[in-house]
Design a protein around this motif. Sequence first.
Motif, PDB file in Angstrom:
ATOM      1  N   GLU A  10       0.153  -5.167  -8.336  1.00  0.00           N
ATOM      2  CA  GLU A  10      -0.701  -5.448  -7.179  1.00  0.00           C
ATOM      3  C   GLU A  10      -2.130  -5.680  -7.628  1.00  0.00           C
ATOM      4  O   GLU A  10      -2.633  -5.000  -8.528  1.00  0.00           O
ATOM      5  N   GLU A  56      -4.751  -4.265   4.748  1.00  0.00           N
ATOM      6  CA  GLU A  56      -3.284  -4.216   4.795  1.00  0.00           C
ATOM      7  C   GLU A  56      -2.670  -5.598   4.978  1.00  0.00           C
ATOM      8  O   GLU A  56      -1.496  -5.784   4.734  1.00  0.00           O
ATOM      9  N   ARG A  67       2.997  -1.376 -10.940  1.00  0.00           N
ATOM     10  CA  ARG A  67       3.805  -0.600  -9.991  1.00  0.00           C
ATOM     11  C   ARG A  67       5.208  -0.304 -10.462  1.00  0.00           C
ATOM     12  O   ARG A  67       5.839   0.637  -9.980  1.00  0.00           O
ATOM     13  N   SER A 102       4.261 -10.031  -1.294  1.00  0.00           N
ATOM     14  CA  SER A 102       4.132  -9.372   0.010  1.00  0.00           C
ATOM     15  C   SER A 102       2.786  -8.678   0.105  1.00  0.00           C
ATOM     16  O   SER A 102       1.995  -8.713  -0.844  1.00  0.00           O
ATOM     17  N   PRO A 124       6.786  -3.828   2.694  1.00  0.00           N
ATOM     18  CA  PRO A 124       6.608  -2.646   3.524  1.00  0.00           C
ATOM     19  C   PRO A 124       6.061  -3.036   4.890  1.00  0.00           C
ATOM     20  O   PRO A 124       5.469  -4.085   5.039  1.00  0.00           O
ATOM     21  N   ARG A 170       0.646  -8.323  -3.549  1.00  0.00           N
ATOM     22  CA  ARG A 170       1.691  -7.651  -4.334  1.00  0.00           C
ATOM     23  C   ARG A 170       2.680  -8.712  -4.803  1.00  0.00           C
ATOM     24  O   ARG A 170       3.085  -9.570  -4.018  1.00  0.00           O
ATOM     25  N   SER A 182      10.469  -1.562  -6.305  1.00  0.00           N
ATOM     26  CA  SER A 182      10.629  -0.869  -5.041  1.00  0.00           C
ATOM     27  C   SER A 182      10.774  -1.898  -3.938  1.00  0.00           C
ATOM     28  O   SER A 182      10.069  -2.891  -3.926  1.00  0.00           O
ATOM     29  N   ARG A 212       0.448  -5.314   0.114  1.00  0.00           N
ATOM     30  CA  ARG A 212       0.465  -4.200  -0.819  1.00  0.00           C
ATOM     31  C   ARG A 212       1.026  -2.942  -0.148  1.00  0.00           C
ATOM     32  O   ARG A 212       0.968  -2.791   1.064  1.00  0.00           O
ATOM     33  N   ILE A 213       1.527  -2.045  -0.978  1.00  0.00           N
ATOM     34  CA  ILE A 213       2.158  -0.823  -0.483  1.00  0.00           C
ATOM     35  C   ILE A 213       1.110   0.281  -0.340  1.00  0.00           C
ATOM     36  O   ILE A 213       0.242   0.451  -1.202  1.00  0.00           O
ATOM     37  N   GLY A 214       1.189   1.007   0.778  1.00  0.00           N
ATOM     38  CA  GLY A 214       0.344   2.186   0.949  1.00  0.00           C
ATOM     39  C   GLY A 214      -1.077   1.914   1.387  1.00  0.00           C
ATOM     40  O   GLY A 214      -1.916   2.803   1.345  1.00  0.00           O
TER      41      GLY A 214
END
Length: 220
Positions: free
Chosen positions: A61, A198, A120, A187, A217, A203, A213, A189-191
């Motif tokens: 990411e 957001e 990641r 996509s 998300p 990513r 993973s 990013r996570i978290g």
Amino acid sequence: MAELPLAAHAAPVGGTPPIPRVPAAFYVRDPREVAVDLLNKVLVHNDPVHGPISGRIVEAEAYLGVGLDPGSHAFRGPGKRNATMFGPPGRLYVYFTYGMHWCSNVVCNPAGAGGAVLMRALAPLEGMEAMWSRRPKARRERDLCSGPGKLAQALGLTGALDGTDLSAGPVFLLDDGTPPPSRPGNSVRIGISIGKGEESPWRWWVPGDPNVSGPPPRPR
DNA sequence: GGTGTGATCGTA
DNA sequence: ACGATCACACCA
């Protein structure tokens, strides 16, 4: 999967050309470019006790520099934790989060800009015995390096290695000739929480690799 | 396969 | 208070 013979020390073996490190200029770019190009590069920790531990980067990411990306540790400028982000590119930025996990990044951009790529997930290559011993809770091979905290633990990357120069230190990146995927997964990013970037799709992953993973998300 | 929640502590 | 997370419980 069998371990591949990998010249992790970059020591020329008779008849076998050494696998080159990623050159320093590689990192002096926008983290979004670096993140894509890091896919299929090999991360190595030449561990003092276990020897070389390595894996192929399959998920990354991008986090932009100061003032540009509310999700990035660099957003508010340098502080104690993120000082490494504002130093020279091509260094390892390792930070502590959630009171228990370490996460590893590669510093990008010209010095002073901030910006980095979070590694990641890895596909394990070398030093799998050390990975299993450092991650006793792992049940399957894909539990070893399928997350930023997991890969840091598997390779023994902690704050002691924050600031390591990837062109000289015991942690480095190799280019074994495997190119990034021509069509990488992409996509958000996570978290990253709402209002902190957001919506930014920064990513990327190697499609089909079991260590990645899951798919995109949902924002939270 | 999926979702929900507690752990644990440095930084702001 | 809040994380650039993980592991485990529980349901399906």
